[in-house]
Design a protein around this motif. Structure first.
Motif, PDB file in Angstrom:
ATOM      1  N   GLY A  92      47.777  38.517  38.256  1.00  0.00           N
ATOM      2  CA  GLY A  92      47.286  37.167  38.046  1.00  0.00           C
ATOM      3  C   GLY A  92      47.698  36.581  36.727  1.00  0.00           C
ATOM      4  O   GLY A  92      47.552  35.394  36.509  1.00  0.00           O
ATOM      5  N   GLY A 144      50.871  33.461  36.404  1.00  0.00           N
ATOM      6  CA  GLY A 144      50.755  32.010  36.435  1.00  0.00           C
ATOM      7  C   GLY A 144      51.396  31.342  37.638  1.00  0.00           C
ATOM      8  O   GLY A 144      51.933  31.986  38.538  1.00  0.00           O
ATOM      9  N   GLY A 145      51.319  30.013  37.610  1.00  0.00           N
ATOM     10  CA  GLY A 145      51.686  29.208  38.770  1.00  0.00           C
ATOM     11  C   GLY A 145      53.158  29.228  39.123  1.00  0.00           C
ATOM     12  O   GLY A 145      53.512  29.158  40.293  1.00  0.00           O
ATOM     13  N   ASP A 170      47.534  19.727  31.300  1.00  0.00           N
ATOM     14  CA  ASP A 170      48.143  20.709  32.201  1.00  0.00           C
ATOM     15  C   ASP A 170      49.223  20.011  33.018  1.00  0.00           C
ATOM     16  O   ASP A 170      48.987  18.889  33.492  1.00  0.00           O
TER      17      ASP A 170
HETATM   18  P1  ADP Z   1      49.513  28.218  34.701  1.00  0.00           P
HETATM   19  O1  ADP Z   1      50.811  28.171  35.425  1.00  0.00           O
HETATM   20  O2  ADP Z   1      49.533  27.421  33.430  1.00  0.00           O
HETATM   21  O3  ADP Z   1      49.008  29.596  34.446  1.00  0.00           O
HETATM   22  P2  ADP Z   1      48.204  27.179  37.150  1.00  0.00           P
HETATM   23  O4  ADP Z   1      46.800  26.817  37.405  1.00  0.00           O
HETATM   24  O5  ADP Z   1      49.190  26.167  37.595  1.00  0.00           O
HETATM   25  O6  ADP Z   1      48.365  27.527  35.599  1.00  0.00           O
HETATM   26  O7  ADP Z   1      48.539  28.512  37.910  1.00  0.00           O
HETATM   27  C1  ADP Z   1      47.811  29.693  37.684  1.00  0.00           C
HETATM   28  C2  ADP Z   1      48.099  30.680  38.827  1.00  0.00           C
HETATM   29  O8  ADP Z   1      47.765  31.983  38.382  1.00  0.00           O
HETATM   30  C3  ADP Z   1      47.290  30.377  40.053  1.00  0.00           C
HETATM   31  O9  ADP Z   1      48.055  30.613  41.198  1.00  0.00           O
HETATM   32  C4  ADP Z   1      46.139  31.364  39.952  1.00  0.00           C
HETATM   33  O10 ADP Z   1      45.624  31.786  41.178  1.00  0.00           O
HETATM   34  C5  ADP Z   1      46.788  32.542  39.243  1.00  0.00           C
HETATM   35  N1  ADP Z   1      45.764  33.233  38.449  1.00  0.00           N
HETATM   36  C6  ADP Z   1      45.183  32.794  37.329  1.00  0.00           C
HETATM   37  N2  ADP Z   1      44.231  33.686  36.912  1.00  0.00           N
HETATM   38  C7  ADP Z   1      44.232  34.685  37.804  1.00  0.00           C
HETATM   39  C8  ADP Z   1      43.498  35.912  37.945  1.00  0.00           C
HETATM   40  N3  ADP Z   1      42.573  36.282  37.083  1.00  0.00           N
HETATM   41  N4  ADP Z   1      43.783  36.692  38.990  1.00  0.00           N
HETATM   42  C9  ADP Z   1      44.733  36.329  39.874  1.00  0.00           C
HETATM   43  N5  ADP Z   1      45.444  35.206  39.799  1.00  0.00           N
HETATM   44  C10 ADP Z   1      45.219  34.389  38.791  1.00  0.00           C
END
Ligand code: ADP
Ligand code: F6P
Length: 460
Positions: free
Chosen positions: A20, A23-24, A365
């Motif tokens: 996780g 990120g996105g 964001d």
């Molecule tokens: P960024 O790209 O800045 O991190 P986003 O909200 O666009 O922010 O994307 C974050 C991604 O990372 C999402 O798909 C989210 O599900 C995943 N994510 C964030 N925190 C966790 C976590 N603790 N466990 C699993 N996936 C996570």
């Protein structure tokens, strides 16, 4: 069929890394690549004493990846330096913590040259190259210098800052000029795109056509907004999986009849976690009748933790969570559960589904995919309420969320109260409108529209 070559700093399909913390970008690209005969090229995340350019090819879950290792100095100056201590804070409007250092500049240029040198021999004439994010802005210029004439597109996952902020970056002109080596530049929203075209007009003295084609520095590039989406169908499926159901059962048992508010973010100062905790603290103070009837679960896996600003935000959050629990916790109730680890997609889907409120309040964001995942995971017959920062790119599309100003703890507290009291009929109406958008504007339509627009640009 031409191949799609995706290039990004980080290469880690979720199938390989489900912690996780990736990120996105990683989540979205793996879904896109699975559907094409493509290669995903970038940094392995590993360090090697001396750079060799040796490629490591792997295939997992339908995605071929090709990665290189970098030297410790590269990682310091390029990834921790120019990318994450200069561009990331600057692009998120944080000039107060943006660091400028010539060593960072030279490391950034060197790694972009290393990427170009390694990528070039792999390219075939009709490949389409799609470069991602602020780590690799000058890559197209480096590829052109090596004779590459393929179509090259660039997509920025973060915001693009207003002219006055960008002008604080030494050599900002050179950075923007290098972007004209691309054929197409994609932004998450019209707002970030106009900040870019504004720069072309006002700083570069160029002109911009109504279709977004910018002319400056004797060259031209097309700019457009392509809001990124999630793999919505897959996420809904994940929410109905056995693992998600098991997690939802586990959550229900621990929720014990209360309402759960969920926050899921990389531990990053742009995500507004400190302000979110303060807003929640205010909500607890303003609503004594709701004490013991609600709790906030904040999941925040550590990110970029060799950088001082990230260590500081982590310390602040540790203190703040201690203060909130110290002031309000009871023998049978902890108001704030703060967890620093990652979860699998399915577990996450089950957690989202059990939450009555999704609290997504970044200070700034590019898009924010968590907001979209929360909506996709809900039970359409009894959904939760999304509270979303008006400064997330997602707010442009998700008008049926409760939109808040994350700088105001009062607005966060009021929105929490409103969400807690919201009748089922209104929750259903809002969620169904949000879900329509999330399903329609998903990661596939994002990829298809970007690639189609790139193919439509005449080849050099
Ligand atoms: P960024 O790209 O800045 O991190 P986003 O909200 O666009 O922010 O994307 C974050 C991604 O990372 C999402 O798909 C989210 O599900 C995943 N994510 C964030 N925190 C966790 C976590 N603790 N466990 C699993 N996936 C996570
Ligand atoms: O979405 C923005 C972004 O910076 C991506 O480029 C990156 O993959 C993600 O956040 C996580 O950051 P990092 O790769 O630095 O851990």
């Amino acid at each position: 069929m031409s191949r799609l070559i995706v290039v990004s700093n980080r290469v880690s399909p979720p199938a390989i890394d489900s912690t996780g913390s990736q990120g996105g970008l990683a989540v979205a690209l793996a879904a896109a690549l699975r559907q094409s005969r493509g290669i995903w090229f970038g940094w392995s995340g590993e360090q090697v004493a001396e750079f060799t350019g040796k490629l490591d090819f792997r295939r997992a879950q339908g995605v071929t990846t090709a990665t290189i290792d970098l030297e410790p100095r590269d990682v310091d100056e390029y990834y921790n330096g120019f990318a994450n201590r200069t561009l990331w804070p600057l692009f998120h409007y944080r000039i107060d913590i943006t660091e400028y250092d010539r060593q960072f500049d030279s490391g950034y240029a060197r790694v972009n040259r290393r990427f170009a040198d390694t990528l070039c021999p792999m390219l075939e004439t009709d490949d389409i190259i799609w470069v991602h994010d602020y780590h690799l802005i000058p890559l197209a210029r480096e590829l052109r210098a090596r004779g590459v004439r393929n179509r090259i597109g660039f997509f920025l996952h973060t915001p693009w800052p207003p002219v006055r902020l960008l002008a604080t970056l030494p050599h900002h002109e050179a950075l923007v000029e290098s972007m004209f080596a691309y054929d197409l530049i994609g932004f998450q929203t019209e707002e970030w795109m106009s900040a870019f075209t504004d720069y072309c007009l006002r700083e570069a003295g160029g002109r911009v056509e109504p279709d977004g084609t910018a002319h400056a520095y004797g060259q031209c590039v097309k700019a457009a907004a392509f809001p990124i989406g999630i793999d919505a169908e897959a996420f809904q499926k994940a929410a109905r999986s056995n693992e998600a159901r098991a997690m939802a059962r586990r959550m229900r048992a621990s929720i014990a009849g209360r309402h759960m508010i969920i926050g899921v973010d990389r531990l990053d100062y742009s995500k507004g976690l400190e302000e979110r905790f303060t807003g929640y603290e205010r909500f607890l103070a303003d609503n004594p009748d709701l004490l013991n009837r609600v709790f906030l679960l904040q999941i925040a896996p550590p990110s970029r933790n060799t950088i001082g600003t990230y260590r500081e935000i982590r310390e602040k959050l540790d203190q703040l969570s201690g203060r909130i629990n110290g002031a309000h916790a009871d023998v049978d109730w902890v108001p704030l559960r703060y967890v620093n680890r990652g979860y699998s997609r399915r577990d996450l889907a089950g957690i989202y589904r059990s939450a009555r409120i999704g609290l997504v309040t970044p200070m700034r964001d590019g898009m924010n995919l968590v907001a979209k995942e929360y909506v996709a995971a809900q039970d359409p017959k009894d959904p939760g309420v999304l509270i979303l920062s008006r400064f997330a790119g997602a707010a442009r599309q998700m008008k049926d969320a409760l939109l808040v100003n994350p700088y105001s703890s009062e607005e966060i507290a009021d929105a929490l109260r409103q969400a807690m009291a919201m009748e089922r009929a209104e929750r259903v109406r809002r969620n169904s409108a949000l879900l329509d958008g999330v399903m329609r504007d998903d990661v596939t339509s994002w990829r298809e529209s970007f690639v189609a627009a790139l193919k439509a640009v005449p080849q050099r």
